[in-house]
Design a protein around this motif. Sequence first.
Motif, short mmCIF file in Angstrom:
data_model
loop_
_atom_site.label_atom_id
_atom_site.label_comp_id
_atom_site.label_asym_id
_atom_site.label_seq_id
_atom_site.Cartn_x
_atom_site.Cartn_y
_atom_site.Cartn_z
N HIS A 627 0.84 -1.21 0.00
CA HIS A 627 0.00 0.00 0.00
C HIS A 627 0.87 1.25 0.00
N VAL A 631 0.90 4.01 -2.64
CA VAL A 631 0.68 5.41 -2.24
C VAL A 631 1.87 6.27 -2.67
N GLN A 889 -7.65 2.89 -1.36
CA GLN A 889 -6.50 2.36 -0.64
C GLN A 889 -6.53 2.80 0.83
N ASP A 890 -7.00 4.01 1.06
CA ASP A 890 -7.07 4.52 2.43
C ASP A 890 -8.05 3.69 3.27
N GLN A 891 -9.18 3.34 2.65
CA GLN A 891 -10.16 2.49 3.35
C GLN A 891 -9.55 1.14 3.69
N SER A 894 -7.17 1.61 6.52
CA SER A 894 -7.89 1.75 7.80
C SER A 894 -8.34 0.38 8.31
N ASP A 911 -1.62 11.04 9.67
CA ASP A 911 -2.57 11.67 8.74
C ASP A 911 -1.85 12.24 7.52
N ILE A 913 -1.13 10.86 4.65
CA ILE A 913 -1.75 10.58 3.35
C ILE A 913 -2.97 11.47 3.16
N GLU A 914 -3.79 11.52 4.27
CA GLU A 914 -5.01 12.35 4.17
C GLU A 914 -4.66 13.80 3.92
N ASP A 917 -3.56 14.19 0.40
CA ASP A 917 -4.70 14.18 -0.52
C ASP A 917 -5.48 15.46 -0.42
#
Length: 931
Positions: A627, A631, A889-891, A894, A911, A913-914, A917
Amino acid sequence: IQKLCDRVASSTLLDDRRDAVRALKSLSKKYRLEVGIQAMEHLIHVLQTDRSDSEIIGYALDTLYNVISNDLEEEEQEENLPKQVDDLGSQFTEIFIKQQENVTLLLTLVEEFDFHVRWPGVKLLTSLLKQQGTQVQQIILVSPMGVSRLMDLLADSREVIRNDGVLLLQQLTKSNAAIQKIVAFENAFERLLDIITEEGNSDGGIVVEDCLLLLQNLLKNNNSNQNFFKEGSYIQRMKPWFEVGDDNCGWSAQKVTNLHLMLQLVRVLVSPTNPPGATSSCQKAMFHCGLLQQLCTILMATGVPADILTETINTVSEVIRGCQMNQDYFASVNAPSNPPRPAIVVLLMSMVNERQPFVLRCAVLYCFQCFLYKNQKGQGEIVSTLLPSTIDATGNSVSAGQLLCGGLFSTDSLSNWCAAVALAHALQENATLKEQLLRVQLATSIGNPPVSLLQQCTNILSQGSKVQTRVGLLMLLCTWLSNCSIAVTHFLHNPANIPFLTGQIAENLGEEEQLVQGLCALLLGISIYYNDNSLENYRKEKLKQLIEKRIGRENFIEKLGFISKHELYSRAAQKPQPSFSSPDHMMFDHEFTKLVKELEGVISKAIYKSSEEDKKEEEVKKTLEQHDNIVTHYKKVIREQDQELEELKQRINTLTSQNEQLQGTVTQQVSQIQQHKDQYNLLKVQLGKDTQHHNSHSDTFQMNGIQMEEVSKLKEELEEWKNKHELLQGQLREKDSVIEKLKTSQLEMGATEQSSQTSKSGGLELSNELQKELEMLRSQIQLQSAEISKLQIENQRLQIMNTTADPVLGDSGATAANNSELEGRLEQEIKELKSEVKALSEEKESLKQHLDSSSSTVAILQDEKSKLQQEVAESKKEQDDLLVLLADQDQKLSALKIKLKDLGVPVEDEDDIESGDQGDEDEDGDEEEQD
């Protein structure tokens, strides 16, 4: 004393009271307690009531100072009294400040310009602050303009009062941020720096020292004042302090003290404990004003005292720490030797030289650590000097890497420790260099094959050297192996390493060895946690089983805990600078304490995990790695697209600006063309009028020309008819003469009548014929005469018309001359107008061509702009697709994190990646708004 107090209280004459106070002053040093108890109240009353007399006020203030102050003459002090003296001063101060009005009164007295009042007032206030600083500070703080009044002391022209004012402000600003700020904003920096300059900078006396101590009070741990100092461009004024001459022999003790305080003041501004932003801005200011360059000059100078050199190294360390620009400059500094050597190499030579002072070696280590702090470029340069491809085969110059290796394997344990820690800093948070360092080969002895640096470290470790050496090597190995699976594999590849570690941990040794055991446990834990299971015999599960059998999990965790419980560990964790009271205490490095804190809990959990949990964790790790790779890939793609977008935006902006310029040019040209058109139309109208006017003239002249031709024709005809008329008249005259002859002959025949009948009849016939012919001729003449008269009338009429049309035609010669002159002028004007029309048409054609080229350029630009907008839209679409993929991918991530948490694995919520994004979405939003 009692009598004197009564005199002070009851005497009405000022002279009597003054004498009594003078007497109390003389007794106050020897009989401090008695005078303080009995006279303090009376003296305060004198200060309140006798303000007009400066002499009695001065005596009263001196007496109070002697009572409250502990600064007694040395000859009067006894060895067994200091504690009692301290108590007395504190007690009397407490009595004095119980009434806040007394301190306020003292502040008003300090404002007096009279030397006999102001000076003792300053000394008394200083003494009060020494005894009960916090309480007196609060009273002064709430007093109106209290601090401002005291700031005026720095401007006093009398040096004694100014110097004591500096001492007073030193006491006033101790540990009180509010007062420090007020003093700073009352222009203290400017005044103090002026005093230091006036006194001769570092060559000045004790006044410079006092000013520097006051500056330290104002700046230390006070971010507001530090920022004010930087913004006020006061850092630039510090540069002359360090301009030490070439002749460095004979440094006075005061100069050493002054320079030491000046260096400490620089360190206050760039201390690692300050906020990073403030430190960074001060570091940049010091580079730009040349202060760092000046410090490096002192660093490389000869004849500088050892303690100044040590403090200079520490100062340079903190000025370059974490600042890439300053670190790059420091890397370029060369020592003035032949051949020149880099300053880093010269300093490292001092660090691994056991004959150098301990504090100097510590300072060099700190300098090296600061040089490498957040400096991947510098780390790479140091490690590259160890790699086979870059080592100087000639041996002419010694590199940093060679010095570190030499120190690492020398007989001096302190050199071993310093070199190990320095090398660990070269690998800090740099996985690439950890892998590259595995390539380093060392030739241990002649004839034997070379061994790797990692192998040599473990060999020395197993030989049972000094504790300090082993601690240093273990810290290096832990730093090297952490977060580097390849290094762990190399370490495990040596079959002797794991048995050695388990043997060390399992033994019950003394307190000195407990630290080594803890570090061995940490190294073994790292070998398990960062193990990628590439070696079958040393898989995670097998190593855990080995710990369970040989050591025991609880015992292993207990030994691991020895590190963080150690006293020296706690000291090292406090600040980055290595400060040790003796070489024996030199055990832990500040950055290593962070690593221990990070890994201790993780390793403890990893030891207790089952194989199934490990497998699950491995799977999760692999998934996370995949992942992360995805990412990272998408982040890279997004970054590239962002760069492309930025480039396209810049291109669009440049094209837009070009388009605007061209449009402006086109607009300008269109307006010029319009102006030319207007001018052309105006000229055309004018030309039309002129042409019409000239046409009317030419018509007139043409008509005149036609009339003249007709007249000439008519004249010719007239002449012709005249000639005919004359001819006919001539004939008529001939006929008349013939008739006359006939008449005469007829008369002659009538008179004779004797002629014959034949001749008579013939004559009559001839006469008749002649009569007929005569009549015919007369009729012809009449007709011709009528025609001639008609022609004459017509000629007259034409002449009249010609005369009315152009009076100039009265005379035929003058008319012809005038006509030719007018025709010449008309032809010349027509030629000029034609040339003007031709020039205007050519200009019009060139303007039309220019307009056509501008229009084609605008069309091309608009076409290119539409293409770019289409590309931006496509990029946005791709980004949206990528964001959708990232969200999926984030889901998944998680879900995996939840699984990990359920399995008991510690998962830090990041956080990044978030936020990344979100940042991309924000950028997209900005682009849409721009579009």
